[in-house]
Design a protein around this motif. Structure first.
Motif, mmCIF file in Angstrom:
data_model
loop_
_atom_site.group_PDB
_atom_site.id
_atom_site.type_symbol
_atom_site.label_atom_id
_atom_site.label_comp_id
_atom_site.label_asym_id
_atom_site.label_seq_id
_atom_site.Cartn_x
_atom_site.Cartn_y
_atom_site.Cartn_z
ATOM 1 N N ALA A 440 30.720 28.445 32.385
ATOM 2 C CA ALA A 440 29.689 29.897 32.721
ATOM 3 C C ALA A 440 30.647 30.953 32.707
ATOM 4 C CB ALA A 440 29.402 29.614 33.341
ATOM 5 N N LYS A 441 32.119 31.487 33.368
ATOM 6 C CA LYS A 441 32.953 32.364 32.655
ATOM 7 C C LYS A 441 33.380 32.378 31.841
ATOM 8 C CE LYS A 441 34.491 32.158 37.366
ATOM 9 N NZ LYS A 441 35.405 31.987 38.729
ATOM 10 N N SER A 442 33.678 31.304 30.737
ATOM 11 C CA SER A 442 33.913 31.425 29.419
ATOM 12 C C SER A 442 33.033 31.982 28.438
ATOM 13 C CB SER A 442 34.603 30.316 29.088
ATOM 14 O OG SER A 442 34.929 29.978 27.644
ATOM 15 N N GLY A 443 32.223 31.502 28.630
ATOM 16 C CA GLY A 443 30.739 31.699 28.306
ATOM 17 C C GLY A 443 30.809 33.189 28.324
ATOM 18 N N PHE A 444 30.576 33.892 29.863
ATOM 19 C CA PHE A 444 30.624 34.769 29.945
ATOM 20 C C PHE A 444 31.742 36.674 29.405
ATOM 21 C CE2 PHE A 444 31.131 38.494 32.557
ATOM 22 C CZ PHE A 444 29.277 39.488 32.753
ATOM 23 N N ILE A 445 32.929 35.846 29.215
ATOM 24 C CA ILE A 445 34.072 36.830 28.837
ATOM 25 C C ILE A 445 33.844 36.801 26.963
ATOM 26 C CG2 ILE A 445 36.284 36.704 28.237
ATOM 27 C CD1 ILE A 445 36.601 35.436 30.788
ATOM 28 N N ALA A 446 33.071 35.715 26.406
ATOM 29 C CA ALA A 446 33.038 35.446 25.382
ATOM 30 C C ALA A 446 31.780 36.258 24.715
ATOM 31 C CB ALA A 446 33.165 34.328 24.626
ATOM 32 N N GLY A 447 31.257 37.090 25.812
ATOM 33 C CA GLY A 447 29.809 37.324 25.510
ATOM 34 C C GLY A 447 28.712 36.732 24.409
ATOM 35 N N VAL A 448 28.991 34.918 24.749
ATOM 36 C CA VAL A 448 27.718 34.354 24.816
ATOM 37 C C VAL A 448 26.403 34.416 25.568
ATOM 38 C CG1 VAL A 448 27.160 32.343 24.160
ATOM 39 C CG2 VAL A 448 29.469 33.513 23.654
#
Length: 505
Positions: A440-448
């Motif tokens: 979830a955090k990775s997706g948020f940082i990537a803008g996904v």
């Protein structure tokens, strides 16, 4: 509430079932998590195995000539320095010292020290003398399958020589305990004793007379927890909500074994064939936990006609292919041997890779939820995030997704076989929350992922941790499971704070 000297029953009572004999049933509705039995052990001691301290059950190193500093000052039997004054050893210590019976320190090729086999039965016998009322009321009526045990001549003879004749002969207890009584105690322990672990992780076995009469089911409705920090008290809880008059059941076998393995274990150690709903169902309640892939067609599954018949036929669900149970069990043994070789490897990146290779290899042979596949996936869950080269902070999203996927597959099975409160399930839930959060955090940082989706994922992780905490809160807080429950609670509270910080994002 009915009470015994060292045990209590809540909303439950003992009744005589025409089929199961003595059993426990509820007297009132019981909510999930409620305690139905709370009792102290009648006696406890080491399980059969190597040389251990007779106080804390820590494995001890003895030389071939029996030399070791870890010995009792009075009787010379194995005792570590931390347990020199432990009360649990006093009874047998006096007997060994007065009879001048020395500990030889011999371990057989099988890794078992036969001289220690007498300890736990002797402690039961001494407890009988100390508490004759509890013995007569709770322990003496326990099943010990004398006829069936005698039929296994080799084991019976070994117990007779190593325990009964040893206690009555060299230990000079012939006037106190008859051979028949000693063998009855050996049988009671074999059939009814529970295995547990100390806070240090050392194995022991203990006799809990009330809990020990629970009936068996391969889908239990109770969970038991032993509390080493409370004199090894055991508490039996409802795994799910129970109705009045419902039989309390737990599993005598490992629930994540297939039907054939469970039946073999129950016949060998408990002397009965289980015909519960799960055992009679070829699909194991729709999980396909023992199902093979058909080798003759694309989409068929190979199921046995009657899981309780060792001569059963296996037939494809789509085509006309059939095979014998002997052929299936032979194939299974080959696969199990290969799996055992990999599972014997040290925890490492190599073992992780070999486990993934086995999963892929047998994907065309076994159902994805077959018990062997689930066992391998449990191993992977433990390794992903822990072994060198696969530490959690270094796992790429594709491997985090892999860990999440296999966690959910194992949980699909556990939700069927261990519904409600389950320590095994709680452990997998804790493992599951990590990839959910990191992805979830990775997706948020990537803008996904947007703020709303991130919040949704974090709330999912909070729900996962809450179920974990709700189960592990019942464990001894000094035990491994109890500590994990506290860690999970802290993680849940931190995520709740993170979600609050997302308000308005």
């Amino acid at each position: 509430m009915a009470a015994a000297a060292t045990g209590k029953m809540f909303k439950s009572r003992i009744e005589i079932d025409p089929r199961y004999g003595r059993s426990l049933v509820t007297t009132d509705a019981v909510n999930k998590g409620e305690v139905v039995v709370d009792e102290l052990p009648f006696a406890m001691g080491p399980k059969s195995g190597g040389i251990v301290c007779l106080g804390c059950y820590m494995p001890l190193a003895f030389g071939k000539d029996g030399d070791s500093l870890d010995r009792c000052d009075t009787c010379d039997w194995p005792l570590c320095s931390a347990c020199l004054d432990t009360p649990v050893h006093e009874g047998e210590c006096k007997i060994f010292a007065e009879a001048n019976v020395r500990f030889a320190g011999n371990v057989g090729e099988d890794g078992i020290c036969a001289q220690l086999d007498c300890i736990t039965p002797l402690r039961v016998l001494l407890a009988k003398e100390a508490n004759p009322e509890r013995w007569e009321k709770e322990v003496a009526p326990m099943e010990y399958h004398d006829k069936e045990r005698r039929a296994n001549a080799d084991i019976w003879h070994a117990d007779l020589v190593n325990i009964a004749q040893y206690l009555r002969g060299p230990c000079k207890l012939a006037e106190r305990f008859s051979e028949e009584l000693i063998m009855q105690v050996v049988g009671i322990l074999e059939v009814n004793a529970f295995e547990g672990r100390t806070l240090q992780g050392h194995s022991f076995r203990a006799l809990y007379p009330i809990t020990g009469i629970l009936s068996h089911n391969c889908v239990p409705n109770t969970m038991r927890s032993i509390y080493p920090s409370e004199d090894y008290r055991i508490r039996l809880r409802a795994m799910v909500d129970l109705e009045p008059g419902q039989q309390l059941q737990h599993s005598y076998s490992y629930t994540l074994n297939g039907t054939a393995q469970r039946q073999e274990h129950l016949k060998a150690g408990k002397y009965f064939t289980c015909d519960c709903k799960r055992c009679k169902d070829p699909t194991e309640l729709g999980t396909n936990f023992s199902t093979f892939k058909c080798s003759k067609c694309e989409d068929g599954w190979l199921l046995c006609r009657d899981p309780l018949d060792t001569n059963t036929e296996w037939k494809c669900t789509l085509c006309e292919f059939k095979t014998s149970n002997a052929a299936v069990q032979k194939a299974l043994s080959v696969i199990q041997a290969e799996v055992a070789d990999v599972q014997a490897m040290p925890m490492s990146g190599e073992r992780l890779q070999e486990t993934e290779t086995l999963l892929k290899k047998y994907r065309v042979v076994l159902h994805p939820l077959h018990n062997i596949q689930i066992s391998l996936k449990q191993n992977l869950i433990e390794m992903y995030g822990r072994v060198q080269g696969y530490e959690m902070v270094e796992l790429p999203d594709v491997l985090l997704e892999r860990k999440e996927e296999i966690c959910r597959q194992v949980l699909r099975v556990l939700n069927v076989f261990e519904p409600g409160l389950s320590r095994t399930k709680a452990t997998i839930l804790y493992e599951l929350h990590v990839p959910i959060v990191l992805l979830a955090k990775s997706g948020f940082i990537a803008g996904v992922l947007g703020g709303d989706k991130l919040k949704e994922k974090l709330e999912e992780a909070i729900a996962v941790l809450k179920e974990c905490v709700d189960t592990l809160q019942h464990e001894d807080q000094q035990s491994h499971e109890g500590v994990l429950g506290l860690v999970a609670k802290q993680a849940m509270e931190q995520l709740m704070q993170s979600v609050e910080g997302l308000e308005g994002v």
